[in-house]
Design a protein around this motif. Structure first.
Motif, mmCIF file in Angstrom:
data_model
loop_
_atom_site.group_PDB
_atom_site.id
_atom_site.type_symbol
_atom_site.label_atom_id
_atom_site.label_comp_id
_atom_site.label_asym_id
_atom_site.label_seq_id
_atom_site.Cartn_x
_atom_site.Cartn_y
_atom_site.Cartn_z
ATOM 1 N N ILE A 18 0.852 -1.178 0.000
ATOM 2 C CA ILE A 18 0.000 0.000 0.000
ATOM 3 C C ILE A 18 0.895 1.238 0.000
ATOM 4 O O ILE A 18 2.079 1.154 0.324
ATOM 5 N N THR A 19 0.320 2.375 -0.357
ATOM 6 C CA THR A 19 1.017 3.654 -0.270
ATOM 7 C C THR A 19 0.355 4.453 0.838
ATOM 8 O O THR A 19 -0.863 4.550 0.891
ATOM 9 N N ALA A 20 1.152 4.996 1.754
ATOM 10 C CA ALA A 20 0.621 5.765 2.878
ATOM 11 C C ALA A 20 1.316 7.118 2.965
ATOM 12 O O ALA A 20 2.511 7.227 2.682
ATOM 13 N N ARG A 21 0.551 8.147 3.361
ATOM 14 C CA ARG A 21 1.130 9.474 3.568
ATOM 15 C C ARG A 21 1.939 9.475 4.856
ATOM 16 O O ARG A 21 1.559 8.864 5.841
ATOM 17 N N GLY A 22 3.049 10.174 4.836
ATOM 18 C CA GLY A 22 3.935 10.257 5.994
ATOM 19 C C GLY A 22 5.319 9.770 5.613
ATOM 20 O O GLY A 22 5.537 9.296 4.502
ATOM 21 N N VAL A 23 6.248 9.889 6.525
ATOM 22 C CA VAL A 23 7.619 9.456 6.250
ATOM 23 C C VAL A 23 8.104 8.527 7.353
ATOM 24 O O VAL A 23 7.660 8.604 8.493
ATOM 25 N N ARG A 33 -3.142 3.915 9.454
ATOM 26 C CA ARG A 33 -4.604 3.981 9.565
ATOM 27 C C ARG A 33 -5.125 4.915 8.488
ATOM 28 O O ARG A 33 -4.661 6.050 8.372
ATOM 29 N N ASP A 34 -6.083 4.419 7.698
ATOM 30 C CA ASP A 34 -6.708 5.210 6.635
ATOM 31 C C ASP A 34 -5.676 5.855 5.706
ATOM 32 O O ASP A 34 -5.811 7.008 5.312
ATOM 33 N N GLY A 35 -4.612 5.108 5.375
ATOM 34 C CA GLY A 35 -3.622 5.598 4.431
ATOM 35 C C GLY A 35 -2.634 6.606 4.982
ATOM 36 O O GLY A 35 -1.936 7.271 4.231
ATOM 37 N N VAL A 36 -2.571 6.733 6.321
ATOM 38 C CA VAL A 36 -1.655 7.681 6.958
ATOM 39 C C VAL A 36 -0.781 6.928 7.961
ATOM 40 O O VAL A 36 -1.292 6.131 8.752
ATOM 41 N N ILE A 37 0.516 7.175 7.932
ATOM 42 C CA ILE A 37 1.416 6.568 8.917
ATOM 43 C C ILE A 37 1.181 7.249 10.255
ATOM 44 O O ILE A 37 1.337 8.454 10.389
ATOM 45 N N GLU A 38 0.771 6.449 11.260
ATOM 46 C CA GLU A 38 0.471 6.970 12.598
ATOM 47 C C GLU A 38 1.717 7.048 13.476
ATOM 48 O O GLU A 38 1.774 7.860 14.380
ATOM 49 N N GLY A 39 2.685 6.167 13.245
ATOM 50 C CA GLY A 39 3.894 6.168 14.051
ATOM 51 C C GLY A 39 4.659 4.872 13.893
ATOM 52 O O GLY A 39 4.222 3.950 13.199
ATOM 53 N N VAL A 40 5.787 4.794 14.542
ATOM 54 C CA VAL A 40 6.641 3.612 14.483
ATOM 55 C C VAL A 40 6.065 2.530 15.393
ATOM 56 O O VAL A 40 5.670 2.799 16.528
ATOM 57 N N ALA A 41 6.007 1.303 14.904
ATOM 58 C CA ALA A 41 5.529 0.161 15.680
ATOM 59 C C ALA A 41 6.717 -0.502 16.375
ATOM 60 O O ALA A 41 7.813 -0.556 15.824
ATOM 61 N N PRO A 42 6.498 -1.010 17.584
ATOM 62 C CA PRO A 42 7.588 -1.682 18.288
ATOM 63 C C PRO A 42 7.925 -3.026 17.637
ATOM 64 O O PRO A 42 7.081 -3.632 16.983
ATOM 65 N N THR A 43 9.147 -3.466 17.816
ATOM 66 C CA THR A 43 9.548 -4.788 17.355
ATOM 67 C C THR A 43 9.234 -5.774 18.479
ATOM 68 O O THR A 43 9.811 -5.693 19.558
ATOM 69 N N LEU A 44 8.280 -6.658 18.206
ATOM 70 C CA LEU A 44 7.838 -7.610 19.223
ATOM 71 C C LEU A 44 8.099 -9.033 18.760
ATOM 72 O O LEU A 44 8.194 -9.314 17.571
ATOM 73 N N THR A 45 8.174 -9.944 19.714
ATOM 74 C CA THR A 45 8.329 -11.350 19.421
ATOM 75 C C THR A 45 6.977 -11.926 19.001
ATOM 76 O O THR A 45 5.961 -11.625 19.617
ATOM 77 N N VAL A 46 6.955 -12.736 17.968
ATOM 78 C CA VAL A 46 5.730 -13.366 17.516
ATOM 79 C C VAL A 46 5.467 -14.607 18.357
ATOM 80 O O VAL A 46 6.360 -15.434 18.556
#
Length: 51
Positions: A18-23, A33-46
């Motif tokens: 997908i293409t999302a607005r933000g950097v 969310r809704d094509g906008v980068i909300e923030g950095v996600a943490p790296t978690l163990t699966v």
């Protein structure tokens, strides 16, 4: 993820793109969310739980 000046091309966990607005920095995991980068996600163990 490919980063451009005002948007990013993001690969979703299922493999779709997908293409999302933000950097963000290439290689970061982000919340989108809704094509906008909300923030950095943490790296978690699966963890897989079978019920």
């Amino acid at each position: 993820m490919a980063s451009h000046s005002t948007y990013c091309d993001i690969q979703l966990p299922g493999g779709a793109y997908i293409t999302a607005r933000g950097v963000s920095t290439v290689g970061n995991k982000v919340f989108v969310r809704d094509g906008v980068i909300e923030g950095v996600a943490p790296t978690l163990t699966v963890v897989t739980v079978e019920i």
